[in-house]
Design a protein around this motif. Structure first.
Motif, mmCIF file in Angstrom:
data_model
loop_
_atom_site.group_PDB
_atom_site.id
_atom_site.type_symbol
_atom_site.label_atom_id
_atom_site.label_comp_id
_atom_site.label_asym_id
_atom_site.label_seq_id
_atom_site.Cartn_x
_atom_site.Cartn_y
_atom_site.Cartn_z
ATOM 1 N N HIS A 54 0.957 -1.126 -0.034
ATOM 2 C CA HIS A 54 0.210 -0.236 -0.059
ATOM 3 C C HIS A 54 0.954 1.114 -0.038
ATOM 4 O O HIS A 54 1.559 1.527 1.147
ATOM 5 C CB HIS A 54 -0.923 -0.019 1.190
ATOM 6 N N HIS A 62 1.778 5.088 -1.996
ATOM 7 C CA HIS A 62 1.125 6.291 -2.950
ATOM 8 C C HIS A 62 2.445 7.153 -3.495
ATOM 9 O O HIS A 62 3.544 7.151 -2.848
ATOM 10 C CB HIS A 62 0.285 7.361 -2.063
ATOM 11 N N HIS A 74 -4.503 6.691 -5.671
ATOM 12 C CA HIS A 74 -5.950 6.736 -5.504
ATOM 13 C C HIS A 74 -6.528 6.753 -7.042
ATOM 14 O O HIS A 74 -6.011 7.765 -7.607
ATOM 15 C CB HIS A 74 -6.344 8.128 -4.712
ATOM 16 N N GLU A 116 -5.845 2.288 -5.539
ATOM 17 C CA GLU A 116 -6.811 2.222 -4.603
ATOM 18 C C GLU A 116 -7.840 2.885 -5.007
ATOM 19 O O GLU A 116 -8.249 4.074 -5.242
ATOM 20 C CB GLU A 116 -6.117 2.987 -3.350
ATOM 21 N N ASP A 127 0.663 2.351 3.558
ATOM 22 C CA ASP A 127 -0.043 3.509 3.389
ATOM 23 C C ASP A 127 0.807 4.639 3.170
ATOM 24 O O ASP A 127 0.285 5.648 3.509
ATOM 25 C CB ASP A 127 -1.300 3.810 4.050
ATOM 26 N N HIS A 135 2.576 8.222 2.091
ATOM 27 C CA HIS A 135 2.143 9.046 1.211
ATOM 28 C C HIS A 135 3.557 9.955 1.133
ATOM 29 O O HIS A 135 3.515 11.239 0.946
ATOM 30 C CB HIS A 135 0.984 10.100 1.681
HETATM 31 FE FE FE Z 1 -3.924 4.866 0.578
#
Ligand code: FE
Ligand code: AMP
Ligand code: ZN
Ligand code: FE
Length: 275
Positions: A6, A8, A38, A63, A241, A243
């Motif tokens: 996961h 980004h 995303h 995602e 996740d 970022h």
């Molecule tokens: Fe995410």
């Protein structure tokens, strides 16, 4: 061997380039990565190239913004055929709404005396899938807010004055599009919904996996989701996740998913790929 499923990049609301992310993954000793921007697969070709010299296995993903029982849920798609016309047309639809939504959020800010300009947000976002983090960063850059969190707290969170909903696709349709593009579907960060009763419903709708390990799962949450995954016949997965630098220190490396889970998830790929 460990994976992070996961992540980004700046192809959505992360701050890292694919190359920076691959370099950091290598430094963390990760063997497999999935890019899950995303509502976008735009970063996947570059991410694949960035992983190759490090001998990191790359999994093209996304995602997707979905909806179940009037709740926003995020579905992670892995091993997606990024040229699938059905997938690409859905993503284009999401992106068009995201762009209109930025204009809507800026208009609401303008009505509240904050003279932000939509083009400044688009210039900062510089991608096809802009979101609230870009609005927050533009507000901070122009001195309208002290920091990123203040922008969310005062204006951008759900229920705050500049919040505008996004396009969301029904979760069953989302899972079907992922499968039709040769991928597997995983429910992202179940701990964030506070609605565990939806998990068996999504399993019945064709979900393949559950993101048990996530940087916002605290205490016994991961272990509880792992048990739930076993009971429901879902593959237990995980990811940071990350970022990039958007919230201080980067999260990559904080979740180290045993590679056996990647193997188990891969075995769920639909064999007949229709694109
Ligand atoms: Fe995410
Ligand atoms: P969007 O896709 O435009 O709805 O933005 C969602 C992204 O905004 C999430 O992936 C997070 O990175 C970030 N986000 C959502 N809620 C908050 C919050 N309350 N504070 C800070 N960041 C948030
Ligand atoms: Zn995000
Ligand atoms: Fe998410």
């Amino acid at each position: 061997m460990f994976a992070d499923l996961h992540l980004h990049t700046f192809f959505s609301d992360g701050t890292f380039s694919p190359e920076e992310l691959a370099d950091r993954a290598h430094a963390e000793g990760l063997s497999a990565l999935a890019l899950t921007d995303h509502d976008s697969v735009d970063g996947c070709p570059r991410m694949a190239l960035a992983c190759a010299p490090h001998k990191i296995e790359f999994i093209p993903g996304a995602e997707l913004t979905a909806e179940h029982r009037d709740r926003e849920v995020h579905i992670l798609g892995y091993w997606l055929d990024i040229d699938s016309p059905a997938l690409l047309s859905r993503l284009a639809g999401f992106q068009a709404v995201r762009i209109e939504r930025i204009r809507g959020m800026v208009e609401r800010l303008n009505q509240r005396g904050i003279p932000l300009v939509a083009d400044a947000v688009f210039a900062l976002a510089n991608c096809q899938s802009p979101g609230r983090p870009h609005v927050a960063r533009a507000m901070v850059a122009q001195g309208f807010c002290r920091d990123y969190d203040e922008a969310f707290e005062r204006f951008l969170k759900k229920g705050r004055p500049a919040w505008v909903p996004k396009a969301r696709m029904d979760v069953k349709a989302t899972i079907e599009i992922i499968h039709a593009a040769g991928g597997v579907a995983v429910l992202a960060h179940p701990g964030l919904y506070r609605a565990d009763f939806i998990i068996p419903e999504l399993a019945a709708a064709g979900l393949d996996g559950l993101e048990c390990w996530h940087t916002k799962h605290f205490g016994g949450a991961s272990a509880a989701y792992e048990r739930m995954a076993t009971q429901l016949g879902l593959i237990a997965t995980g990811g940071s996740d990350c970022h990039g630098m958007s919230k201080g220190e980067p999260l990559i490396g904080r979740i180290r998913l045993p590679y056996a889970q990647v193997v188990a998830l891969k075995a769920r790929r639909p064999t007949a790929v229709v694109s």
